[in-house]
Design a protein around this motif. Structure first.
Motif, PDB file in Angstrom:
ATOM      1  N   ASP A   1      25.528  23.409  11.053  1.00 45.84           N
ATOM      2  CA  ASP A   1      25.039  22.185  10.431  1.00 45.84           C
ATOM      3  C   ASP A   1      24.080  21.451  11.364  1.00 45.84           C
ATOM      4  O   ASP A   1      24.090  21.642  12.584  1.00 45.84           O
ATOM      5  CB  ASP A   1      26.218  21.257  10.106  1.00 45.84           C
ATOM      6  N   TRP A   2      23.281  20.570  10.783  1.00 43.33           N
ATOM      7  CA  TRP A   2      22.496  19.625  11.575  1.00 43.33           C
ATOM      8  C   TRP A   2      23.420  18.501  12.016  1.00 43.33           C
ATOM      9  O   TRP A   2      24.304  18.090  11.254  1.00 43.33           O
ATOM     10  CB  TRP A   2      21.352  19.046  10.749  1.00 43.33           C
TER      11      TRP A   2
ATOM     12  N   ASP B   1      22.743  15.395  12.281  1.00 42.87           N
ATOM     13  CA  ASP B   1      22.505  14.245  11.408  1.00 42.87           C
ATOM     14  C   ASP B   1      21.194  14.449  10.658  1.00 42.87           C
ATOM     15  O   ASP B   1      20.408  15.345  10.970  1.00 42.87           O
ATOM     16  CB  ASP B   1      22.481  12.929  12.198  1.00 42.87           C
ATOM     17  N   LYS B   2      20.941  13.600   9.679  1.00 42.36           N
ATOM     18  CA  LYS B   2      19.730  13.708   8.860  1.00 42.36           C
ATOM     19  C   LYS B   2      18.462  13.468   9.680  1.00 42.36           C
ATOM     20  O   LYS B   2      17.419  14.094   9.448  1.00 42.36           O
ATOM     21  CB  LYS B   2      19.792  12.700   7.703  1.00 42.36           C
ATOM     22  N   LYS B   3      18.555  12.572  10.646  1.00 39.45           N
ATOM     23  CA  LYS B   3      17.389  12.275  11.474  1.00 39.45           C
ATOM     24  C   LYS B   3      16.919  13.515  12.227  1.00 39.45           C
ATOM     25  O   LYS B   3      15.718  13.810  12.265  1.00 39.45           O
ATOM     26  CB  LYS B   3      17.728  11.154  12.461  1.00 39.45           C
TER      27      LYS B   3
ATOM     28  N   GLN C   1      17.528  16.605  11.415  1.00 43.73           N
ATOM     29  CA  GLN C   1      17.044  17.579  10.438  1.00 43.73           C
ATOM     30  C   GLN C   1      15.593  17.301  10.063  1.00 43.73           C
ATOM     31  O   GLN C   1      14.772  18.228   9.977  1.00 43.73           O
ATOM     32  CB  GLN C   1      17.923  17.549   9.182  1.00 43.73           C
ATOM     33  N   ARG C   2      15.265  16.031   9.873  1.00 44.18           N
ATOM     34  CA  ARG C   2      13.881  15.663   9.550  1.00 44.18           C
ATOM     35  C   ARG C   2      12.959  15.967  10.734  1.00 44.18           C
ATOM     36  O   ARG C   2      11.839  16.461  10.563  1.00 44.18           O
ATOM     37  CB  ARG C   2      13.792  14.186   9.173  1.00 44.18           C
TER      38      ARG C   2
ATOM     39  N   ARG D   1      18.917  24.529  14.944  1.00 44.63           N
ATOM     40  CA  ARG D   1      20.339  24.450  14.592  1.00 44.63           C
ATOM     41  C   ARG D   1      21.210  25.066  15.687  1.00 44.63           C
ATOM     42  O   ARG D   1      22.315  24.599  15.960  1.00 44.63           O
ATOM     43  CB  ARG D   1      20.618  25.208  13.291  1.00 44.63           C
TER      44      ARG D   1
END
Length: 304
Positions: free
Chosen positions: A64-65, A67-69, A71-72, A81
């Protein structure tokens, strides 16, 4: 589920798939590795490539990443990853006592290193190879400045500065050797995992994701004092390159010329193997030769 004693974990993307496949093959072609558990972190493999690795008896997971930040920020760099999750292998593979990580550009020439990784990790220590060895004359560079001053140019110090860590943390790292995170082992219950993740989260606030795993691991050891043992160079051998003509094995550059156990093809060496090219090296009599560094079955020609 009964806990298993060992899992060897690696990872990569579609670019690294040929090397990952060779790593798995190199393990399976050694008697001790025929039935060992192998985990693969999918950092951008195709479904066909994942299936091919599954067919060799590996466990393929998609990390998983954090967090979303992040990942962006990564964008199309799915391979991030892996670097962001090398500190979380205890969570992805909780059913194994010893977790041994080998980078996707490594392969196993013989089994000699594996018991050493296991022995050290079984004591609750980090088993790893230090870059401060007889193979390297310097662990840092100094650039002259006016009035007798000098600028420190060491890997850990540079990356710590980029991560905007305070001077009381960065300065002690200036003369510390890199602990190469391309090959390491830890017990699943080692204290290192949580401390490593804590430091990585801090380093990621401003630092580079690709180098955050190695920097944060060094901080866990050098700042928090978590125990480690530095293994022989042959447990994560990154050159310089010497080959034994009679056995076609890669060996330690210096006497007594022990065969490399885990071969790590970093940087230009990795690029050479991916393009099918050889690199400069020497034989046992110090004669210059061109050596193919990628995996070959025992006895196959690697001098060109």
């Amino acid at each position: 589920m009964t806990r298993q004693p060992l899992i060897i974990v690696s990872g990569g993307d579609t670019k690294y798939f040929p090397l990952l496949n060779d790593l798995v093959t190199s393990i399976r072609n050694i008697d001790e590795g025929k039935n060992v558990a192998i985990g693969i972190m999918d950092g951008g493999l195709t479904s066909r490539e994942s299936g091919q690795l599954l067919d060799q008896g590996t466990i393929v997971v998609r990390p998983d990443w954090p967090d979303k930040k992040m990942q962006r920020k990564a964008g199309s760099r799915e391979y991030w990853r892996i670097n962001l999750n090398k500190s979380a292998l205890d969570r992805y593979f909780p059913d194994y006592d010893i977790i041994l990580w080998l980078d996707g550009d490594t392969w196993v020439q013989n089994w000699d290193a594996i018991p050493l990784f296991i022995r050290v990790a079984s004591k609750g220590k980090l088993a790893i190879v230090s870059r401060s060895t007889r193979l390297r004359a310097n662990v840092m560079r100094m650039s002259p400045r006016p009035f007798g001053w000098a600028k420190v140019r060491s890997v850990l110090y540079k990356n710590a500065r980029r991560a905007r860590l305070p001077g009381k943390i960065t300065w002690p790292l200036a003369n510390k050797a890199v602990l190469n995170a391309g090959a390491y082992a830890l017990h699943r219950e080692a204290a290192h995992w949580e401390i490593w993740r804590k430091w990585q989260a801090r380093c990621l606030q401003h630092g580079r994701p690709f180098s955050s795993d190695q920097l944060s691991l060094a901080l866990a050891v050098y700042k928090d004092g978590l125990p480690y043992e530095a293994l022989p160079d042959t447990c994560n051998y990154m050159g310089p390159w010497r080959v034994n003509r009679s056995t076609q094995q890669l060996v330690d550059y210096y006497a007594p010329y022990d065969p490399a156990s885990v071969v790590h093809m970093v940087g230009k060496a990795t690029a050479a193997v991916l393009s099918g090219k050889s690199v400069a090296g020497i034989d046992m009599d110090d004669n210059p030769v061109n050596i193919y560094l990628g995996y070959k079955t025992p006895g196959q020609q690697r001098i060109f």
